[in-house]
Enzyme design. Structure first.
Site, short mmCIF file in Angstrom:
data_model
loop_
_atom_site.label_atom_id
_atom_site.label_comp_id
_atom_site.label_asym_id
_atom_site.label_seq_id
_atom_site.Cartn_x
_atom_site.Cartn_y
_atom_site.Cartn_z
N ASP A 125 68.58 63.10 47.16
CA ASP A 125 67.59 63.05 46.09
C ASP A 125 67.63 64.32 45.25
O ASP A 125 67.80 65.42 45.78
CB ASP A 125 66.20 62.89 46.71
CG ASP A 125 65.10 62.78 45.68
OD1 ASP A 125 65.03 61.73 45.02
OD2 ASP A 125 64.34 63.75 45.52
N GLU A 136 83.26 65.50 59.72
CA GLU A 136 83.32 65.53 61.18
C GLU A 136 83.17 64.13 61.77
O GLU A 136 83.49 63.91 62.95
CB GLU A 136 82.21 66.42 61.74
CG GLU A 136 82.32 67.89 61.37
CD GLU A 136 81.08 68.68 61.79
OE1 GLU A 136 80.26 68.12 62.56
OE2 GLU A 136 80.94 69.85 61.38
#
Length: 525
Positions: A202, A243
């Site tokens: 956001d 990751e």
């Protein structure tokens, strides 16, 4: 689910939890309601769900004031229910995206409570506390205007001021502090560990502020919008996402300059960002073509996917916008009394569905778009819950009204109680129940278009070429033989030579395409 770069061509459905479906009878949507209606999203054919904030919050800004990013607000359910939703969505082939709000947190967050408790609290450094100006320090540190309008500083009992670009209940974080950066990287891992496939960010461009706190001056570097330091944060977030296999970071980036916008999409930053240029574009073939070209050229240059979106929880629904004389989006053209031709708006919205679903890249559908819902502009002012109304004179509540699922009158199967915002009785023909199986309905149009999008070979090709069918027609090909034609002129036009019509947004007139109608064709070899 396959481990491809799914975000490049995904159809992503935005769920606004308060307004999707309620199962506990309090008039507010909840996680169990989403789980109960996963079949609707599966049948619609979407690839992913973007979940607007569902975290514990005092709801000063409809959940964008987050008190705890690692739990679910009790009004929506429990963390265990959210984890079950993620698992069940995956089981039916739907990925999950959650919303993270990094610019600010709730004033009820433990960090801010500690910061207010003492001027010497270490948590003060997590925010923007500053002394006031003037002899007594009773003048705000700057005259910055907020994102919702109004002032951006609030004074505390000890005489200092704190910064909030949104409401006073949403204090801005200091992203120069390493603890803030570490906390949000930990939050990303928390949700990735629970199987979330993507993060929607956001207000992605607002994180950093010039520490000298200069005033906003036209032509000068902006003191809090799109500062270069923000890219260090998203490079770190990208390393976290990398990751985990097949995760995506998607930014809400309101940026008029294409060059600055695409900086967020460099190979080591965000995977995608919302295309507000397209959302705000008028129903005009020249402007729409320029917008598409501008978008594709910018994204092609950096290897990022384009995105296409017609509505969301912050803007007037596009059925209403397209039914007005001025079809562009502005926060200031809502509730202005401009007449709306809903028949015209619906016809254009049907055409826009085929347009957005056939352009190269990903497509976002805001809940209710698939039903053809229009803005509820009859909500009494006294019932508005959006903080923007008090600060800017605009309310976003009209696009946040709960969905109609079934029945002939409100609450249309959304709840057994009165919904938190009033539904329109005129929506009785737009419920999921009423539209299912009706080949002329907006819902079946979306279902068929998304299904064709999966199987039509041309829509799997990245290339796109314009067809010249006149200045008032938007027409292009994908692959060798697929074409989309949108008639934005004031009269029917002849279709190009084609083997078959795959799908039309409205009835064709023989081999002529009526105005404000779109069609997908397989061209003659």
């Amino acid at each position: 689910m396959s481990t491809t770069e799914w975000w490049r061509s995904a159809v992503i459905y935005q769920v606004y939890p308060r307004s999707f479906a309620d199962t506990d009878g309090d008039g507010i949507g909840d996680v169990q309601g989403i789980r109960a209606h996963l079949g609707h999203l599966r049948d619609l054919g979407v690839d992913a769900i973007w979940m607007s904030p569902w975290y514990p919050s005092p709801m000063a800004d409809a959940g964008y004031d987050v008190a705890d990013f690692r739990d679910i607000d009790p009004a929506f359910g429990t963390l265990a229910q959210a984890e079950a939703l993620i698992e069940e969505a995956h089981a039916v082939g739907i990925r999950m995206i959650v919303d993270i709000v990094p610019n600010h947190i709730s004033s009820e967050h433990p960090w801010f409570k500690a910061a207010l408790a003492s001027p010497d609290a270490p948590e003060r450094d997590y925010f923007w506390f500053r002394p006031g100006r003037g002899e007594n320090g009773d003048e705000m540190p700057t005259n910055w205007r907020g994102e919702f309008g109004g002032t951006t500083w609030t004074r505390t009992p000890d005489g200092s001021w704190y910064l909030h670009l949104f409401t006073p209940e949403q204090p801005d974080l200091n992203w120069d502090h390493p603890d803030v950066r570490a906390e949000f990287e930990s939050i990303l891992r928390f949700w990735f560990d629970r199987g979330v496939d993507g993060i929607r960010i956001d207000s992605a461009a607002l994180l950093f502020k010039d520490p000298l706190l200069p005033e906003v001056v036209d032509g000068a570097k902006h003191p809090f919008h799109d500062l270069d330091e923000v890219h260090d944060v998203y490079r770190a977030w990208r390393r976290v996402a990398d990751e985990y296999p097949d995760r995506a970071l998607i930014g809400e980036v309101w940026m008029p300059e294409v060059e600055r916008f695409t900086n967020y999409l460099r190979p080591d930053e965000l995977h995608a960002a919302f295309n507000f240029d397209f959302l705000g574009c008028a129903w005009d073939p020249r402007l729409m073509r320029e917008c598409v070209d501008r978008t594709l050229d910018a994204h092609l240059a950096i290897g990022a996917p384009a995105t296409w979106v017609l509505s969301n929880h912050d803007v007037t629904r596009h059925v209403t916008r397209y039914g007005r004389a001025d079809t562009t989006f502005s926060f200031d053209n809502n509730l202005d009394g401009t007449p709306v031709d809903l028949s015209l708006g619906t016809r254009r919205a049907r055409a826009a569905a085929l347009l957005s679903l056939s352009l190269p890249g990903g497509t976002y559908i805001y809940q209710g778009d698939e039903l053809g819902l229009w803005e509820n502009e009859s909500i009494p002012f006294s019932s508005f819950q959006d903080p923007m109304w008090a600060r800017r004179g605009h309310s976003r509540d009209g696009c946040r009204v709960p969905l109609p699922w079934s029945g002939d009158e409100p609450p249309f199967g959304f709840s057994t109680a009165e919904p938190w915002l009033p539904q329109l009785p005129e929506w009785k023909d737009l419920t999921v129940e009423a539209q299912t199986g009706d080949p002329t309905s907006m819902l079946e149009l979306y279902r068929e278009a998304i299904a064709l999008r999966r199987t039509e070979d041309g829509l799997h090709r990245p290339a796109m070429s314009w067809l010249d069918l006149g200045p008032e027609v938007l027409a292009y090909t994908r692959g060798d033989r697929f074409a989309c034609v949108v008639n934005m002129s004031g009269s029917p036009i002849p279709l190009p030579d084609h083997e078959t019509s795959l799908l039309a947004s409205g009835p064709l007139d023989g081999d002529r395409l009526p105005q404000d109608t779109a069609v997908w064709l397989r061209l003659t070899a």
